[in-house]
Design a protein around this motif. Structure first.
Motif, short mmCIF file in Angstrom:
data_model
loop_
_atom_site.label_atom_id
_atom_site.label_comp_id
_atom_site.label_asym_id
_atom_site.label_seq_id
_atom_site.Cartn_x
_atom_site.Cartn_y
_atom_site.Cartn_z
N VAL B 99 0.84 -1.19 0.00
CA VAL B 99 0.00 0.00 0.00
C VAL B 99 0.88 1.25 0.00
O VAL B 99 1.76 1.37 0.83
CB VAL B 99 -0.88 0.04 1.26
N ILE B 103 3.92 6.37 -3.62
CA ILE B 103 4.50 7.50 -2.90
C ILE B 103 5.98 7.24 -2.64
O ILE B 103 6.82 8.13 -2.80
CB ILE B 103 3.79 7.71 -1.55
N LEU B 144 4.62 19.90 -7.35
CA LEU B 144 3.19 20.14 -7.15
C LEU B 144 2.36 19.60 -8.31
O LEU B 144 1.48 18.76 -8.10
CB LEU B 144 2.97 21.63 -6.91
N THR B 147 2.53 15.72 -8.53
CA THR B 147 1.70 15.01 -7.55
C THR B 147 0.25 14.96 -8.01
O THR B 147 -0.41 13.92 -7.94
CB THR B 147 1.76 15.73 -6.19
N ILE B 148 -0.24 16.10 -8.50
CA ILE B 148 -1.64 16.15 -8.91
C ILE B 148 -1.85 15.22 -10.10
O ILE B 148 -2.85 14.49 -10.17
CB ILE B 148 -2.05 17.59 -9.24
N LEU B 151 -2.15 11.79 -8.98
CA LEU B 151 -3.45 11.55 -8.35
C LEU B 151 -4.53 11.30 -9.39
O LEU B 151 -5.44 10.49 -9.17
CB LEU B 151 -3.83 12.74 -7.48
N ILE B 154 -4.32 7.84 -10.22
CA ILE B 154 -4.80 7.01 -9.11
C ILE B 154 -6.32 6.98 -9.08
O ILE B 154 -6.94 5.93 -8.87
CB ILE B 154 -4.21 7.54 -7.78
N ILE B 155 -6.95 8.13 -9.33
CA ILE B 155 -8.42 8.17 -9.30
C ILE B 155 -8.98 7.33 -10.44
O ILE B 155 -9.97 6.62 -10.27
CB ILE B 155 -8.89 9.63 -9.38
N GLY B 159 -8.34 4.34 -7.09
CA GLY B 159 -8.04 5.01 -5.83
C GLY B 159 -7.08 4.29 -4.92
O GLY B 159 -7.28 4.25 -3.71
N SER B 160 -6.03 3.70 -5.47
CA SER B 160 -5.05 3.10 -4.58
C SER B 160 -3.67 3.63 -4.93
O SER B 160 -3.37 3.89 -6.09
CB SER B 160 -5.07 1.59 -4.72
N PHE B 161 -2.84 3.77 -3.90
CA PHE B 161 -1.47 4.22 -4.09
C PHE B 161 -0.55 3.08 -4.53
O PHE B 161 0.65 3.22 -4.51
CB PHE B 161 -0.91 4.80 -2.79
N LEU B 299 -4.95 20.59 -12.03
CA LEU B 299 -6.14 20.63 -11.19
C LEU B 299 -7.40 20.42 -12.02
O LEU B 299 -8.34 19.73 -11.58
CB LEU B 299 -6.23 21.97 -10.45
N LEU B 302 -7.65 16.88 -12.58
CA LEU B 302 -8.10 16.22 -11.35
C LEU B 302 -9.61 16.38 -11.19
O LEU B 302 -10.33 15.41 -10.87
CB LEU B 302 -7.38 16.84 -10.14
N LEU B 306 -12.36 13.45 -11.12
CA LEU B 306 -13.29 13.25 -10.00
C LEU B 306 -14.73 13.24 -10.50
O LEU B 306 -15.53 12.40 -10.07
CB LEU B 306 -13.09 14.36 -8.96
N ARG B 309 -15.35 10.00 -12.17
CA ARG B 309 -15.54 8.90 -11.24
C ARG B 309 -16.93 8.97 -10.61
O ARG B 309 -17.62 7.95 -10.47
CB ARG B 309 -14.48 8.97 -10.14
#
Lengths: 638, 316
Positions: B99, B103, B144, B147-148, B151, B154-155, B159-161, B299, B302, B306, B309
């Motif tokens: 898990v 990261i 920055l 990372t986004i 993500l 991941i979404i 939704g898992s790292f 963003l 992202l 979202l 999803r």
């Protein structure tokens, strides 16, 4: 022995009371001998710290005990000294004793010969009395009394500092005092509505306006103590003048332990939060992380820089608790422990630097890695830990918080996650600046070394730093141990609905096995470094030729041009449109609630003052107006 | 995984990536040469460069903090080795990861940049310090949006790292790239990778014609060879990272090998072309570029992801 003496003896000898009695007495002795024999106060407080550490450890490891002594019973109002050794509370008490002991050891050398040395020890002991009492308290009023004692001792300790310390101590007392007043108000409200002051008996669903107000008041108290935005401004102000030891003891460790303890207990056990309140906590956490670390990047006073990080890191704890997910909460609580460790260590190293050079201005420091190798090593480890570099402890707790955000899953949680990850990078950035300008680079010439700190057998100064740095490594590489033995008992104690141990697959991973495996990862990194050393040995790394710095053939008259000043490290960020203005406003205290409160509160006072004209007839007419209002009210009621 | 297997994976993964890195660097130099109407070096040139450096003497500045100066390149290489090993293992054995390994990989990829900065600071050279300051700001600027962008992927993948799940979900369903937010995130991540590699237009930390070699000014001999090797490894590993996150992962069996290789070469050539057709940005320009331009784009991606999803719209 008569009955009442027997009773008192049983009372003070009770395992829950005894640590408080020991520290209170030690503090008293230290205070009385402060002027005449500082040696005695030093000795007594050291012994007291050791004894209390043992006692609190036995409370943490031992069976459940309770203490309940009523000291005031008036009809319904029943005030008692109620204490119990819940796992979380006794963990906090043990942590307080541990940090108190380390700071006391470090102070043997650092504070020696200072005018206020004896009083420092006295206040240190009394701080522990208050902290242990607050952590073990089971009665709201008793909690408040002990809590207030810590605030008072912090004020006194800050007052011992140099320069403008009375002003910053007053600011601290004002801000935390405001939080304490909020807590008192909340307690009265709870006492009136729930009819009890016993924390263990309280279980309040946050759904009505009154419960919202109660929780927010408690939150203000907890966040003012821990130092989250916007109640954080006392920490940076205090940092400039206070001694590094005071900073390492209170704002870095004890205040975090207590503030987050209160927040966790009240937001998880006493109150049941709804999504709105959790969202508030998460937003406060994310804003705290980013705002404070941005401010930290531009600081060039070492202790002030560290103090902004002491604020920023609170954000991770609040965010973790705010997610409401067991993994996130575990991360928040683990981060609280880790933060206390590395931030104390960092403040102690800052103290060593200041002692060596007489300044904390980073522009005047440089090349100290050679002079203070142990300090440098400890500072590097703690700096990497706070930046969350694997395999150190900060990484594990931040990782748990990230995971908590992702498990919470809402868009807000995802945004907070971005803030948390990015905040970590910014933290790293500002510590790179510290390492680069304070410890590396050309040595400064204008600061005269004032006696070797690390030489001359100054073992006592190095020992606490080394212990804390080793803990940073240990809690990172063997993270399962603190998670299983410290964090999870605390989680169970605050009644996290499902403990990570029994959630299922993912959670079993949290408590051990195929979680981020710190041991193998560390081993692999070491293996990589060893391989690199092998490469070096194959190559001609031993053929070292020492030469002057290469500056393109320029002939330098003055070596000082080689120095790269700390102030210009992140000037680009300060010059960014929008952001730069916000940062410079922040530096001038535009967002400081204390300053704003002072300004607008001052105007209010001015209005009230103007009412006092000294004209008797005016006062009489005010009184008449009052009488009329009361009469009208009474008529309406009757 | 058993310890022995892990050590084996580390050695194999590192050496494999290093070899791939030498080849990637050769592709880079060859393409650059063609763009500049030159012939370019033979395929073994990057490896030969490193071997030559191993035999040279090490020059150390008098003001440098010797240990820090020499040890940081090694730690950087170790970080890169662990990162690439994890990346390989998690791509090839989807069930192995843990898990949050995504990261850890991100952090491990940041270690070479961090050690570069620390090494430069330890060298005590003003040009190196200037470069270190720039490298740190660059790290801040791209971290920055990167990372986004991560993500977003991941979404899209549940939704898992966990990298294994990111790759697995893409191989079962469709690639992250096959959606509007995925394309946006991939482009953002590609530019971030360009900066992570320190290539033009984001090479202000070394900027040869301005601050000599910046962070690397004082390095020579074996330490410089180690730095070169680390960078070559990253040149191979970061495109693989992009493929892993956005383009369905790397597979080494059957026909997918070819697909993986094509993706790898396309990304590599894209990176090389960007570096050959752009001027260098100043550090403040790149900060503004990443924070004020790419971050809003990321963003936006992202947000789209979202929304997608929430309402079950795959192509968003």
């Amino acid at each position: 022995m008569s009955d009442w003496m027997q009773e008192i003896w049983t009372f003070i000898h009770h395992p829950l009371m005894f640590p408080m009695v020991v520290t209170a007495l030690a503090g008293l002795i230290a205070y009385m001998t402060a002027r005449r024999a500082a040696d005695i106060s030093r000795f007594v407080s050291l012994i007291a710290c050791v004894v209390v550490l043992v006692l609190t450890y036995r409370l943490f490891a031992g069976d459940f005990v309770e203490l309940d002594v009523t000291w005031l019973a008036l009809n319904d109002l029943n005030l008692s000294i109620a204490m119990s050794n819940g796992k979380f509370g006794s963990l906090i008490a043990m942590g307080a004793a541990f940090f108190g002991l380390l700071i006391a050891i470090s102070a043997i050398v650092a504070e020696k010969g200072e005018a206020e040395e004896g009083r420092f020890y006295a206040f240190l002991c009394w701080t522990l009395t208050g902290a242990i009492g607050a952590a073990l308290a089971d009665d709201l009023i008793w909690l408040l009394i002990c809590w207030e004692l810590v605030t008072l001792c912090l004020y006194m300790l800050l007052n011992l500092g140099k320069g403008d310390s009375p002003t910053s101590a007053a600011k601290t007392f004002g801000m935390i005092g405001f939080g304490d007043a909020a807590m008192l108000l909340a307690m009265v409200l709870i006492g009136a509505t729930e009819g009890t002051f016993r924390i263990n008996e309280l279980s309040i669903e946050v759904d009505s306006p009154l419960t919202y107000i109660c929780f927010i008041l408690f939150m203000i108290a907890a966040l003012a103590k821990a130092g989250a935005v916007p109640m954080h401004t006392w920490i940076p102000t205090a940092a400039t003048d206070a001694s590094a030891h005071v900073m390492a003891l209170l704002p870095a460790s004890l205040d975090k332990l207590l503030g987050i303890y209160l927040l966790a207990t009240f937001s998880l056990r006493v109150f049941t939060l709804d999504t709105a309140m959790r969202a508030v906590l998460m937003i406060i956490g994310a804003v705290t992380i980013l705002a404070a670390v941005m401010m930290a990047m531009n600081q060039h006073h070492l202790k002030k820089l560290l103090s902004f990080h002491a604020v920023s890191q609170v954000g991770y704890m609040v965010l973790g608790i705010g997610t409401g997910v067991p993994i996130g909460i575990a991360g928040g609580i683990f981060h609280m422990i880790n933060h206390s460790i590395y931030k104390s260590c960092l403040f102690l190293t800052a103290g060593a630097v200041e002692r060596q050079t007489g300044t904390s201005e980073m522009n005047r420091l440089g090349g100290l890695a050679r002079v203070l190798p142990v300090t440098f090593m400890c500072c590097t480890i703690a700096a990497l830990a706070i930046s969350g570099i694997p395999p150190l402890n900060g990484f594990v707790s931040k990782w748990l918080v990230y995971q908590g955000c992702l498990s919470a899953g809402s868009p807000l949680a995802i945004l907070c996650l971005v803030a948390a990850v990015f905040g970590s990078a910014l933290t790293l950035a500002s510590f790179v600046k510290v390492l680069a300008t304070v410890f590396w680079g050309p040595a400064t010439t204008d600061v005269a070394p004032s006696g070797g700190v690390e030489g001359n057998g100054k073992f006592a100064l190095a020992l606490p730093m080394v212990v804390l740095a080793v803990l940073c490594l240990g809690f990172g590489i063997f993270a399962q141990w603190p998670l299983n033995n410290l964090v999870i008992p605390a989680l169970v104690d605050v009644g996290v609905p499902q403990t990570p141990l029994i959630i299922g697959n993912e959670a079993i991973e949290v408590s051990g096995l195929s979680l981020w495996g710190p041991v193998p990862a560390t081993m692999l990194i070491l293996l990589g470094v060893l391989g690199g050393i092998g490469l070096y040995l194959v190559g001609k790394v031993a053929h070292v030729r020492v030469a002057n710095s290469f500056v393109g053939g320029e002939v330098l008259d003055d070596e000082s041009v080689l120095k790269f000043p700390a102030t210009s490290f992140y000037r680009t960020v300060e010059d960014m449109p929008g952001l730069g203005q916000a940062l410079s406003d922040g530096g001038q205290g535009v967002y400081d609630v204390y300053r704003l409160g002072g300004r607008y509160g001052g105007s209010l006072v001015e209005v009230l003052r103007n009412l006092h004209s000294g004209v008797l007839s005016l006062y009489v007419s005010w009184c008449l107006v009052g009488v009329v209002i009361i009469a009208l009210y009474l008529m309406a009621v009757l | 995984m058993a310890v022995g297997k892990m050590v084996f994976a580390l050695i194999l993964g590192s050496i494999g990536t290093l070899v791939l890195g030498f080849l990637a660097k050769w592709v880079d130099r060859k393409v650059t040469a063609r763009v500049q109407w030159r012939v370019g070096p033979p395929w073994y040139q990057p490896a030969v460069d490193c071997i030559k450096l191993m035999g040279k003497e090490t020059v150390m500045p008098a003001v440098a903090q010797g240990t820090g100066f020499l040890i940081t390149p090694l730690v950087g290489m170790a970080g890169a080795c662990v990162a690439v090993t994890m990346l390989w293992v998690m791509n090839l054995e989807l069930g192995v990861g843990f898990v949050g390994d995504a990261i850890v990989v991100m952090y491990m990829f940041a270690i070479p940049a961090l050690t570069t900065i620390l090494g430069a600071a330890a060298s005590g050279n003003p040009h190196a310090s200037l470069g270190a300051s720039r490298e740190m700001k660059l790290l801040l600027s791209y971290e920055l949006p990167l990372t986004i962008a991560l993500l977003v992927a991941i979404i899209h993948t549940g939704g898992s790292f966990r990298i294994g799940q990111i790759v697995g979900a893409q191989q079962e369903g469709s690639m992250v790239f096959m959606s509007i937010s995925g394309v946006l995130a991939f482009l953002v991540a590609l530019l971030c990778v360009q900066a992570k590699l320190g290539l033009i237009p984001f090479d202000m930390a070394e900027a040869e014609c301005e601050i000599m070699a910046g962070v690397y000014t004082e390095y020579s001999g074996p330490p410089l060879a180690v730095i070169f090797m680390t960078r070559f490894m990253l040149l191979a590993a970061l495109p693989i990272f992009l493929i892993t996150i956005f383009l369905g992962g790397v597979q080494l069996t059957g026909w997918p090998v070819l697909a993986s290789l094509i993706k790898f070469v396309i990304i590599l050539v894209l990176i090389t072309l960007i570096r050959n057709t752009n001027p260098r940005l100043r550090i403040d320009q790149s900060l503004r570029f990443f924070w004020y331009m790419l971050t809003p784009v990321a963003l936006l991606a992202l947000g789209l992801a979202l929304i997608g999803r929430q309402y079950g719209v795959g192509w968003l």
